[in-house]
Design an enzyme around this catalytic site. Structure first.
Site, PDB file in Angstrom:
ATOM      1  N   LYS A 122       0.807  -1.223   0.000  1.00 13.72           N
ATOM      2  CA  LYS A 122       0.000   0.000   0.000  1.00 13.72           C
ATOM      3  C   LYS A 122       0.840   1.274   0.000  1.00 13.72           C
ATOM      4  O   LYS A 122       0.385   2.324  -0.416  1.00 13.72           O
ATOM      5  CB  LYS A 122      -0.965  -0.037   1.176  1.00 13.72           C
ATOM      6  CG  LYS A 122      -1.942  -1.213   1.027  1.00 13.72           C
ATOM      7  CD  LYS A 122      -3.109  -1.140   1.934  1.00 13.72           C
ATOM      8  CE  LYS A 122      -4.147  -2.190   1.618  1.00 13.72           C
ATOM      9  NZ  LYS A 122      -3.809  -3.531   2.166  1.00 13.72           N
TER      10      LYS A 122
HETATM   11  C1  LIG Z   1      -4.429  -4.655   1.659  1.00 21.85           C
HETATM   12  C2  LIG Z   1      -3.701  -5.902   1.539  1.00 21.85           C
HETATM   13  C3  LIG Z   1      -4.149  -6.943   0.710  1.00 21.85           C
HETATM   14  C4  LIG Z   1      -5.451  -6.878  -0.027  1.00 21.85           C
HETATM   15  O1  LIG Z   1      -5.470  -5.880  -1.021  1.00 21.85           O
HETATM   16  P1  LIG Z   1      -6.861  -5.332  -1.588  1.00 21.85           P
HETATM   17  O2  LIG Z   1      -6.506  -4.232  -2.505  1.00 21.85           O
HETATM   18  O3  LIG Z   1      -7.644  -4.867  -0.394  1.00 21.85           O
HETATM   19  O4  LIG Z   1      -7.537  -6.481  -2.263  1.00 21.85           O
HETATM   20  C5  LIG Z   1      -3.361  -8.071   0.604  1.00 21.85           C
HETATM   21  N1  LIG Z   1      -2.201  -8.193   1.280  1.00 21.85           N
HETATM   22  C6  LIG Z   1      -1.748  -7.213   2.075  1.00 21.85           C
HETATM   23  C7  LIG Z   1      -0.470  -7.417   2.807  1.00 21.85           C
HETATM   24  C8  LIG Z   1      -2.469  -6.034   2.229  1.00 21.85           C
HETATM   25  O5  LIG Z   1      -2.008  -5.064   3.022  1.00 21.85           O
END
Ligand SMILES: *Cc1c(COP(=O)(O)O)cnc(C)c1O
Length: 459
Positions: free
Chosen positions: A111
């Site tokens: 993210k």
């Molecule tokens: C947020 C997250 C996900 C899922 O991603 P989405 O965009 O919500 O589908 C998977 N793995 C990790 C480590 C995350 O932080």
């Protein structure tokens, strides 16, 4: 580029509207009126670019009304300066397992890649105005830390992060609660992530509250996050493709944001074969892809907490596209969901969906087994989310090369990794100090009015 809402294709919006509002006032999600696309020849010209150069090209398509190319270039370069690897992401090939490591930013999950850019976009967009903006965001563990890291200490911005109390890992929590800047507020909500997400959504559609605090959002429905995430699909595709093999992406999925970015990459002309939606036992997306029934159940707590989600917000965008961009059908499906707590896709909708997506899920034990097996065979540690992206491949009989999105650093989930392998994953040196630092957060009940009051008093 003009934008529309999934629930109303008549009214158009600018990138700035989309960026600052997050959610359209009709409750729909913003999407481009027309998705830009590259010809094979144009794709060829993108192949040799560095990650940052590619990011500038791709992001610029979607926000050229707001920023010029030099500004985007500055934004991108500034955003990735602190990443621990040269090309922002790292590709690791282990025989037939190709890991696209997306966790080399400041808070150890994918993210950061979008959030750092968003932080700099806010600064640029708000620059000449003195109005304070209040960002409210729900997190299943990783979004919050990434958002705080991107926005802490910025002028004219406050950030309020709602996380489910006691339902995220200790490192996830500490990455948020040890931040000292006084524009950061951590709210531990007595509920699960879906509760947090629902609270934030309710605040967004409450126009008077929204106006009163000048609210903005960075949840995974924020279109800017999607466009920044598109970049690594292109980048890794170019690095791995050396002929005519089919290339699939396996994506550990919760809110359907990351894998949806892959879908947009495909719509832009990148010849991705299948997008693999990898879930934990919160498998609503597997169920809808395999049976056509979208029906949220109770959220179960797992060792992959960032995927402990039942209501996958971004799925509405896909509903729009698989119904030939029909806003009325999208609206109807969402109303059905609200009224009956489920909707069903018909055969035609399902077959369109399955042209692009396949899905499988892993149990807790299967996830631990993958972590263990990968460690035994390759002597590396993977986090539980990444393990799910790897493990689902054995359950599916699709062909071609699979690129697995490695979404978090193993040290963010040390308990699970240690249990599976007996090894303790070390935090990167710069981040280690948070273990000792004092935490600051408020515990609040799952009560919309109380939380609104809390925010208003501090906004
Ligand atoms: C947020 C997250 C996900 C899922 O991603 P989405 O965009 O919500 O589908 C998977 N793995 C990790 C480590 C995350 O932080």
């Amino acid at each position: 580029m003009q934008y529309i809402s999934t629930r109303n294709t008549e009214q158009t919006f600018t990138f700035k509207d989309v960026f600052l509002n997050g959610l359209a006032s009709d409750g729909g999600l913003y999407i481009p009126k027309k998705i830009p696309s590259y010809s094979l020849k144009e794709l060829e010209s993108l192949k040799e670019l560095s990650y940052e150069q590619l990011a500038v090209k791709i992001i610029f398509n979607f926000c050229s009304d707001e920023f010029n190319k030099t500004e985007i270039k500055d934004l991108v370069n500034k955003s990735y300066k602190e990443f621990r690897v040269k090309n922002v992401v790292n590709i690791k090939s282990l025989e037939n397992i190709i890991l696209l490591e997306l966790f080399h930013g400041p808070t150890l999950a994918f993210k950061d890649i979008a959030m750092q850019v968003i932080g700099n976009m806010y600064e640029k967009i708000l620059n000449d105005k003195n109005k304070v903006i209040n960002i409210v965001v729900a997190t299943s563990g990783d979004t919050g830390a990434a958002a705080i890291s991107a926005l802490k200490g910025r002028k004219n911005i406050n950030i309020f992060v709602l996380h489910p109390h006691n339902k995220i890992s200790k490192i996830q929590r500490k990455l948020m609660t040890t931040i000292k800047e006084n524009n950061v507020y951590n709210l531990a909500i007595e509920g699960n992530f879906d509760d947090c997400q629902k609270l934030v959504k309710s605040m967004f559609i409450d126009q008077s509250f929204n106006d009163e605090i000048n609210m903005s959002g960075v949840n995974s429905i924020n279109w800017a996050r999607i466009i920044v995430q598109i970049v690594y699909y292109f980048f890794s595709y170019f690095k791995i493709n050396n002929g005519n093999q089919k290339i699939n992406f396996s994506v550990p999925t919760g809110n359907f944001g990351d894998v949806f970015a892959g879908y947009i990459a495909k719509k832009m002309g990148l010849p991705i074969n299948k997008l693999i939606v990898a879930t934990n036992k919160n498998d609503i997306l597997k169920r809808v892809i395999n049976t056509g029934v979208y029906k949220p159940k109770e959220v179960l707590q797992t060792i992959s907490p960032s995927m402990d989600i039942q209501v996958a917000s971004n799925f509405e965008r896909l509903i729009f596209y698989i119904n030939s961009n029909d806003d009325q059908i999208t609206l109807k499906k969402m109303e059905e969901l609200k009224k009956n707590n489920e909707f069903k896709l018909n055969g035609e909708q399902m077959s369109i969906l399955r042209d692009d997506f396949i899905s499988e899920s892993l149990s807790e034990d299967e996830t631990k087994d993958v972590i263990k097996k990968i460690n035994k065979n390759y002597n590396i540690l993977v986090d539980p989310h990444t393990a799910i992206g790897i493990g689902v491949l054995d359950k599916l009989s699709n062909n071609g090369i699979n690129i697995i999105l490695s979404t978090a650093h193993p040290s963010k989930f040390p308990e699970a990794v240690k249990e599976a392998t007996g090894k303790h994953p070390e935090l990167p040196p710069k981040i280690k100090k948070i273990i000792e630092e004092e935490e600051k957060f408020d515990i609040l009940p799952n009560d919309l009015n109380l939380i609104k009051k809390f925010i208003k008093e501090r906004a």
